[in-house]
Design an enzyme around this catalytic site. Structure first.
Site, PDB file in Angstrom:
ATOM      1  N   GLU A 187       0.815  -1.221   0.000  1.00 51.30           N
ATOM      2  CA  GLU A 187       0.000   0.000   0.000  1.00 51.30           C
ATOM      3  C   GLU A 187       0.847   1.269   0.000  1.00 51.30           C
ATOM      4  OE1 GLU A 187      -3.210   0.226  -0.324  1.00 51.30           O
ATOM      5  OE2 GLU A 187      -3.691  -1.900  -0.195  1.00 51.30           O
ATOM      6  N   ASN A 241     -15.026   5.216   7.145  1.00 53.27           N
ATOM      7  CA  ASN A 241     -13.922   4.593   7.876  1.00 53.27           C
ATOM      8  C   ASN A 241     -13.242   5.598   8.806  1.00 53.27           C
ATOM      9  OD1 ASN A 241     -13.747   1.780   7.168  1.00 53.27           O
ATOM     10  ND2 ASN A 241     -13.222   2.431   5.102  1.00 53.27           N
ATOM     11  N   GLU A 255      -2.177   9.106  -0.203  1.00 52.92           N
ATOM     12  CA  GLU A 255      -2.461   8.651  -1.562  1.00 52.92           C
ATOM     13  C   GLU A 255      -2.054   9.718  -2.564  1.00 52.92           C
ATOM     14  OE1 GLU A 255      -6.461   7.842  -4.244  1.00 52.92           O
ATOM     15  OE2 GLU A 255      -6.546   7.618  -2.069  1.00 52.92           O
TER      16      GLU A 255
END
Length: 273
Positions: free
Chosen positions: A136, A182, A145
């Site tokens: 990741e 989340n 990201e």
């Protein structure tokens, strides 16, 4: 560009659809349950493992299996951690952010991580966690990201976790936590304002590792006994499993089997999905 961190949004959408399905099969939510029902980690009532199992908040919750005596710190040595992060470029922001010390401090809040089942089970779980974190983040290179701020990760249908229009809920941290649904519960569980200060995941390394461990213990650990392939499905199954992207599946498996080798444990069966 870490496209796998972006694609994880689809697998999380799958989770959301499951949660929405729960709504239509329950009589109450947000822990307004009758005494014979469990309040799930998402605030819905029921009496199956989805409600009384991992994350059960109140009611006749199922007792978790006992933790073993494994010391995660003795397995995740400085040499093991350095072997991962040393493969990142020296210019990577993550090199100055992710540390073994931050991981171990975060681990204090998740005493069952790497401590369920046999000693070999513990080593396999630790190898799996770091395999996914490696994939990741690019060997702990990336904190956020790439281009995440340009993307919309707000699901307005999840009214329990309303979005702040001035904030972005894109991937951050070792597992690249994404979406308001989340960030909201992760913040509540960990103790930060996930909806109004999601950037905390990218500025506080301990909280960053805590979000990864929170996601892991709630979404991944319950299926880890099914093999590493099940953990891939739990993290990014929608875009990788069942032939969707065999290259990324194999990349995760390579990290996992390498870390199992380093930790002296057989990787087990069912490695792919």
């Amino acid at each position: 560009m870490l496209t796998h961190t972006i694609s994880k949004s689809v697998s999380i959408v799958t989770i959301l659809l499951i949660l929405q399905a729960f709504y239509y099969t329950t009589k109450a939510q947000n822990c307004g349950c009758s005494s014979e029902l469990c309040c799930s980690q998402f605030g819905f009532c029921g009496n199956t493992s989805d409600y009384c199992g991992v994350g059960c908040q109140q009611g006749p919750c199922f007792a978790p299996p006992p933790a073993n005596g494994v010391s995660v710190a003795e397995i995740v040595t400085q040499d093991f951690f350095n072997g991962i992060i040393s493969q990142a470029e020296s210019s990577c922001a993550g090199i100055r952010f992710y540390t073994r010390g931050a991981f171990l401090e975060a681990l204090e809040s998740y005493s069952r991580f790497g401590r369920v089942g046999s000693t070999d089970d513990s080593r396999r779980e630790i190898a799996a966690f770091f395999a996914h974190a490696t994939h990741e983040t690019g060997h702990f290179c990336f904190i956020e990201e790439i281009d995440g701020a340009t993307k919309d990760y707000c699901d307005e249908t999840v009214t329990q976790y309303p979005c702040n229009p001035n904030k972005g809920y894109y991937g951050r941290g070792p597992i690249q936590l994404s979406w308001n649904f989340n960030y909201g519960p992760a913040g509540t569980a960990i103790g930060f304002d996930g909806l109004n200060a999601p950037e905390t995941v990218a500025t506080d390394p301990v909280i960053s590792f805590k979000t990864a461990l929170w996601y892991w213990t709630n979404r991944v650990q319950p299926v880890i006994s099914q093999g590493f392939g099940a953990t891939i499905r739990a993290i990014n199954g929608a875009l990788e499993c069942d032939g969707a992207n065999t290259a990324t599946v194999q990349a995760r498996v390579r990290y996992y089997t390498d870390y199992c080798r380093q930790l002296g444990v057989d990787p087990g069966n069912n490695l792919t999905c």
